[in-house]
Design a protein around this motif. Structure first.
Motif, short mmCIF file in Angstrom:
data_model
loop_
_atom_site.label_atom_id
_atom_site.label_comp_id
_atom_site.label_asym_id
_atom_site.label_seq_id
_atom_site.Cartn_x
_atom_site.Cartn_y
_atom_site.Cartn_z
N TRP A 79 0.84 -1.20 0.00
CA TRP A 79 0.00 0.00 0.00
C TRP A 79 0.87 1.25 0.00
O TRP A 79 0.65 2.19 -0.76
CB TRP A 79 -0.94 -0.02 1.21
CG TRP A 79 -1.77 1.20 1.35
CD1 TRP A 79 -1.52 2.26 2.17
CD2 TRP A 79 -2.99 1.52 0.67
NE1 TRP A 79 -2.51 3.21 2.04
CE2 TRP A 79 -3.42 2.78 1.12
CE3 TRP A 79 -3.75 0.85 -0.29
CZ2 TRP A 79 -4.58 3.39 0.65
CZ3 TRP A 79 -4.91 1.47 -0.75
CH2 TRP A 79 -5.32 2.71 -0.28
N LEU A 80 1.90 1.28 0.85
CA LEU A 80 2.78 2.45 0.95
C LEU A 80 3.72 2.57 -0.24
O LEU A 80 3.97 3.68 -0.71
CB LEU A 80 3.56 2.40 2.26
CG LEU A 80 2.70 2.58 3.52
CD1 LEU A 80 3.52 2.26 4.76
CD2 LEU A 80 2.11 3.97 3.60
N ARG A 81 4.24 1.45 -0.74
CA ARG A 81 5.14 1.50 -1.90
C ARG A 81 4.42 1.94 -3.17
O ARG A 81 5.05 2.45 -4.09
CB ARG A 81 5.80 0.14 -2.13
CG ARG A 81 6.86 -0.18 -1.12
CD ARG A 81 7.80 -1.27 -1.61
NE ARG A 81 8.70 -1.70 -0.56
CZ ARG A 81 9.80 -1.05 -0.22
NH1 ARG A 81 10.12 0.05 -0.83
NH2 ARG A 81 10.57 -1.51 0.75
N ALA A 82 3.12 1.76 -3.21
CA ALA A 82 2.34 2.19 -4.38
C ALA A 82 2.12 3.70 -4.40
O ALA A 82 1.50 4.23 -5.32
CB ALA A 82 0.99 1.47 -4.40
N GLY A 83 2.64 4.39 -3.39
CA GLY A 83 2.52 5.84 -3.35
C GLY A 83 1.32 6.33 -2.56
O GLY A 83 1.03 7.53 -2.55
N ASN A 84 0.62 5.43 -1.91
CA ASN A 84 -0.55 5.81 -1.12
C ASN A 84 -0.11 6.22 0.28
O ASN A 84 0.97 5.87 0.74
CB ASN A 84 -1.52 4.63 -1.01
CG ASN A 84 -1.94 4.14 -2.37
OD1 ASN A 84 -2.24 4.91 -3.26
ND2 ASN A 84 -1.95 2.83 -2.54
N LYS A 85 -0.96 6.96 0.97
CA LYS A 85 -0.68 7.38 2.34
C LYS A 85 -1.47 6.50 3.30
O LYS A 85 -2.56 6.02 2.96
CB LYS A 85 -1.06 8.84 2.55
CG LYS A 85 -0.20 9.78 1.74
CD LYS A 85 -0.58 11.21 2.01
CE LYS A 85 0.31 12.14 1.21
NZ LYS A 85 -0.03 13.53 1.44
N LEU A 86 -0.94 6.31 4.49
CA LEU A 86 -1.62 5.55 5.54
C LEU A 86 -1.58 6.36 6.82
O LEU A 86 -0.50 6.78 7.25
CB LEU A 86 -0.92 4.20 5.74
CG LEU A 86 -1.51 3.28 6.81
CD1 LEU A 86 -2.96 2.93 6.48
CD2 LEU A 86 -0.69 2.00 6.91
N GLU A 87 -2.76 6.62 7.39
CA GLU A 87 -2.86 7.42 8.61
C GLU A 87 -3.76 6.73 9.61
O GLU A 87 -4.69 6.02 9.24
CB GLU A 87 -3.41 8.82 8.32
CG GLU A 87 -2.48 9.66 7.48
CD GLU A 87 -2.98 11.09 7.31
OE1 GLU A 87 -4.07 11.42 7.81
OE2 GLU A 87 -2.26 11.86 6.66
N VAL A 88 -3.49 6.97 10.89
CA VAL A 88 -4.36 6.55 11.98
C VAL A 88 -4.94 7.82 12.58
O VAL A 88 -4.20 8.72 12.96
CB VAL A 88 -3.58 5.75 13.06
CG1 VAL A 88 -4.49 5.38 14.21
CG2 VAL A 88 -2.95 4.51 12.45
#
Length: 163
Positions: A120-129
């Motif tokens: 998910w992160l390597r695809a350029g997407n952001k991840l937030e909590v």
């Protein structure tokens, strides 16, 4: 609801109607309010978003909540910024537990040797909590952004608190 109060004054009995005061609203932000609050915040920031968690009532014994990649509740896309964000929404007190869960998922490899959080992160997407709570009847959110380093480690990139 109306209560009757009986008063005795000098051996005389009188009755009075007294309206019951409404209870003040509590400062809790229940599970039903967290995901809609996240959706509203993302829409306010210009994202097109969708809830991607659901309740599987057929899971034994009493059902189970299922998240996208086991850690994402809401996905938002911003056409102008050209970015996609995955948000794990929770209460503010449970933010550290969700971060721990994501770090454990990051260490876990599935059968085909892929890691969903890393992909998910390597695809350029952001991840937030996002951790929500209420203070003085105002909603506050703590946003914690996660990112990958060049060496492939999962780190906490930034913490932002909004009121």
């Amino acid at each position: 609801m109306v209560k009757f109060i009986v008063k005795k004054i000098e051996n005389k009995t009188t009755s009075k109607k007294v309206a019951k005061k409404p209870k003040p609203k509590t400062a809790k932000l229940g599970r039903k309010g967290i995901t809609p609050a996240t959706l509203a915040q993302l829409v306010g920031e210009g994202y097109s978003c969708q809830k991607v968690e659901y309740w599987n009532s057929f899971a034994k014994p009493f059902g189970k909540r299922v998240d996208f990649f086991n850690c994402i509740d809401v996905i938002g896309c911003h056409g102008i910024k050209r970015e996609t964000i995955g948000v794990q929404s929770t209460s503010r007190t449970a933010v550290s537990a969700r971060l721990k869960k994501i770090r454990e998922l990051f260490q876990y490899r599935v059968k085909d040797h892929t890691n969903r959080v890393e992909d998910w992160l390597r695809a350029g997407n952001k991840l937030e909590v996002w951790g929500w709570d209420k203070s003085a009847n105002r909603r506050r959110v703590l946003k914690v952004r996660l990112a990958l380093t060049v060496s492939g480690e999962l780190i906490e990139k930034e913490r932002v608190e909004l009121t």
